[in-house]
Every structure is written in C-alpha cells, then in structure tokens.
Design a protein around this motif. Structure first.
Motif, PDB file in Angstrom:
ATOM      1  N   ASN A 125     -42.426 -22.450  17.450  1.00  0.00           N
ATOM      2  CA  ASN A 125     -42.560 -23.015  16.380  1.00  0.00           C
ATOM      3  C   ASN A 125     -41.805 -21.799  14.678  1.00  0.00           C
ATOM      4  N   GLN A 126     -41.434 -20.090  14.903  1.00  0.00           N
ATOM      5  CA  GLN A 126     -40.875 -19.684  13.268  1.00  0.00           C
ATOM      6  C   GLN A 126     -39.875 -20.390  13.897  1.00  0.00           C
ATOM      7  N   PHE A 127     -38.478 -20.957  15.114  1.00  0.00           N
ATOM      8  CA  PHE A 127     -37.652 -20.646  14.239  1.00  0.00           C
ATOM      9  C   PHE A 127     -37.173 -22.176  13.726  1.00  0.00           C
ATOM     10  N   GLN A 168     -33.885 -28.128  15.129  1.00  0.00           N
ATOM     11  CA  GLN A 168     -34.440 -29.244  14.354  1.00  0.00           C
ATOM     12  C   GLN A 168     -35.727 -30.587  14.487  1.00  0.00           C
ATOM     13  N   LYS A 169     -36.790 -30.361  15.515  1.00  0.00           N
ATOM     14  CA  LYS A 169     -37.996 -30.934  15.270  1.00  0.00           C
ATOM     15  C   LYS A 169     -38.898 -29.603  15.763  1.00  0.00           C
ATOM     16  N   THR A 170     -40.007 -29.932  16.410  1.00  0.00           N
ATOM     17  CA  THR A 170     -40.960 -29.534  17.182  1.00  0.00           C
ATOM     18  C   THR A 170     -40.433 -29.817  18.776  1.00  0.00           C
ATOM     19  N   GLU A 171     -40.629 -28.533  19.234  1.00  0.00           N
ATOM     20  CA  GLU A 171     -40.180 -28.941  20.661  1.00  0.00           C
ATOM     21  C   GLU A 171     -40.573 -27.124  21.088  1.00  0.00           C
ATOM     22  N   HIS A 172     -40.588 -27.460  22.683  1.00  0.00           N
ATOM     23  CA  HIS A 172     -40.905 -26.015  23.246  1.00  0.00           C
ATOM     24  C   HIS A 172     -40.423 -26.286  24.713  1.00  0.00           C
ATOM     25  N   LYS A 192     -32.866 -22.861  26.361  1.00  0.00           N
ATOM     26  CA  LYS A 192     -32.802 -23.968  26.238  1.00  0.00           C
ATOM     27  C   LYS A 192     -32.305 -24.686  24.997  1.00  0.00           C
ATOM     28  N   GLY A 193     -32.076 -23.790  24.069  1.00  0.00           N
ATOM     29  CA  GLY A 193     -32.392 -24.173  22.389  1.00  0.00           C
ATOM     30  C   GLY A 193     -30.964 -23.570  21.667  1.00  0.00           C
ATOM     31  N   GLN A 194     -31.260 -23.308  20.758  1.00  0.00           N
ATOM     32  CA  GLN A 194     -30.615 -22.729  19.791  1.00  0.00           C
ATOM     33  C   GLN A 194     -30.968 -20.944  19.467  1.00  0.00           C
ATOM     34  N   ILE A 195     -32.327 -20.620  19.799  1.00  0.00           N
ATOM     35  CA  ILE A 195     -33.303 -19.142  19.080  1.00  0.00           C
ATOM     36  C   ILE A 195     -31.966 -18.316  20.317  1.00  0.00           C
TER      37      ILE A 195
END
Length: 304
Positions: free
Chosen positions: A208-210, A238-242, A247-250
């Motif tokens: 959520n913070q990202f 790009q959107k709300t997701e967990h 698997k993401g960009q953090i």
C-alpha cells in the motif's frame, strides 16, 4: 523472528468478510499451512460480538493448534465518522469489546484501517478492506463540514480508543490504505501528533505504501519508534495488489538494509493475496513467501 500469517490469506480464500462462524476452521488452515503466529479479524459489530462471546472456544483452538495471535484486527469503519454522541459511545464500546477479546487471546496489539475520509458515504455502501480512488471519486464532502470541529472530534475519539487499548496493555496499529486519512507517513505523523497517545502505532504495509509513492526506507527511519508490525507483500506500482515479495517492483535490499539499520525488533506478517491480486495457488504463494522472507531475515536481521 517469528513470521505471522496475515488474515488476508483467509480473505483470499473465502471473500470479505469471511464467515466468522468458521474461525476455528480458519485457525486450523493457517496452522496446517505452517504458521504458529496468525492474525484473526473481527469485522464490524456482529463479528466483534461473535468472537467476544465465543472467545473461550477460539482460544481453545489456538491452544490445540499451538498458535498465538500477536495482533488482533478490530475493524470499525465508523469509528472515525462524525457520529452522534450515542453512536460514538456504541462504537467505542465495540472497540473495547474487541480489545478485551484481543487481551484474552494474548495479543500485544489491535489493528484497524486508518479513519476514512470525511465524505458523504451512501448508507448501503458495503464494508470493504479499503476504498479505491474510483470508489470514492464520486463522493463529496458534506456541505456542513467544519474542518477544525471535525478534526478535534476525530482526534479526541482516537485518543479515547488509544486509552481503551492501553487499559488492556495493547498497542493500537493503524493500517494505511487508499481512502483513509493516514495513507502516508506524513499523514500518519500529522494525525499521531494530534492524538498524542504513546501506543498509537503505524502498521507499515509495503504494498500500500509503495502504491502511493511513499518511500519505504524513509518511512522506516521516520517512524521507527511507531512501527512494531509490518505487512509484507509486493506491488507493481500501478494498482492495488498484494503480490508475493519479489514479484513486483519494491527494492527489498534497500528495505531490509534500513530494517537492520534501525535495529527493528518487531513482527513481520505475510500479507499476500486479495481479490485484486491474481494468484493461482495461494498456498504455494504463502510457502514461497515464507521461504523468501526467512532468507532475508537470516541475511539482514539475525545476529551472526
């Protein structure tokens, strides 16, 4: 560091809110998944009352499966609303009931989303985990809103809630999400300074913070004395997701390097899934997330 299973696992399997009468089965599922520390969640009046009335049976199940509940979620979206005095008292009474249940389970804290934006919400608007920008974009501020009056009443209400939590030896964690007043580090700091309660904490949620472009490393540094519970999941930005971490960009190397720098001693929960996140096998996602997280805890946080 013991890793917790966030209640999003159960929500991912059974929707929101999941049937509270199946709480014992939910405990069994999370235990069989390999977790001994887990969240439970009381979503609204009926669920809070149900878990309070059945707390002995639930605690027996926790004992049976050798599980603990470090943080118990008490979800009351109307707590921050501009309520009449009687309705506000009822809301705080339900919050205290949730705190009593949390203490009975041996929890160290209770958790809810931050206060909702002061909009005119339809009376039939369903309780949700969080309200997206699209869902609140058509809603307006009440014509009668006086910000100073509203703000003073809101912070007084949360000061009262923090005092109730403190009476039971609990921290009160506010979870940041779209559609709430404390969705960022800055907004939480502004709010917490006004409430002025030492047990008001920030439940840092990496996804959520990202999404709202909050710098996670800077958030950890600025809030290090206000964070003792972290929800771990990834996000594309790009959107709300967990998503499962990785698997993401953090930038996880930066994140864990700062956790080490601030000597973080709190808890971390796997918070993967939800209806907005496409995951074919939720059990596999949690197993892989635990393995991923254990490696980083060992590398960054465990003493040599």
């Amino acid at each position: 560091m013991e890793i917790s299973c966030a209640y999003l696992y159960i929500i991912s399997r059974y929707g929101y809110p999941p049937p509270v009468q199946d709480t014992i089965a939910h405990i069994k599922e999370m235990a069989e998944l390999g977790f001994s520390a887990l969240e439970l969640e009381a979503i609204g009046k009926k669920n809070i009352e149900y878990l309070f009335e059945n707390k002995e049976v639930v605690k027996d199940a926790l004992t049976q499966y050798s599980c603990s509940v470090p943080v118990f979620c008490v979800v009351l979206p109307r707590l921050g609303a501009d309520l009449a005095e009687g309705e506000q008292a009822e809301c705080l009474g339900l919050f205290e009931m949730g705190c009593q249940t949390a203490r009975f389970f041996g929890a160290k804290g209770v958790l809810d989303n931050g206060p909702l934006l002061p909009l005119d919400y339809p009376s039939d608007m369903p309780v949700m985990r969080h309200y997206s920008g699209a869902q609140v974009s058509g809603l307006h501020l009440p014509i009668s809103l006086n910000w100073d009056t509203y703000w003073n009443k809101l912070t007084k209400t949360y000061r009262s809630a923090c005092a109730i939590a403190a009476k039971y030896g609990l921290d009160y964690h506010l979870h940041p999400c779209e559609g709430c007043l404390t969705a960022t580090t800055d907004s939480f700091l502004y709010f917490s300074q006004a409430v002025n309660a030492p047990n008001l904490m920030f439940n840092l949620d990496t996804s959520n913070q990202f999404l709202v472009r909050d710098n996670l490393s800077l958030s950890l540094i600025r809030l290090k004395d206000r964070i003792s519970y972290i929800h771990i999941s990834d996000n594309s930005g790009q959107k709300t997701e967990h998503l499962p971490p990785g698997k993401g960009q953090i930038d996880w190397d930066a994140f864990f390097s700062v956790l080490k720098e601030i000597s973080y001693k709190g808890r971390i929960a796997i918070d993967v899934g939800g209806s907005e996140t496409v995951i074919e096998n939720i059990e596999k996602a949690y197993h892989e997330s635990v393995s991923w997280l254990n490696k980083r805890i060992e590398y960054y946080l465990e003493p040599a």
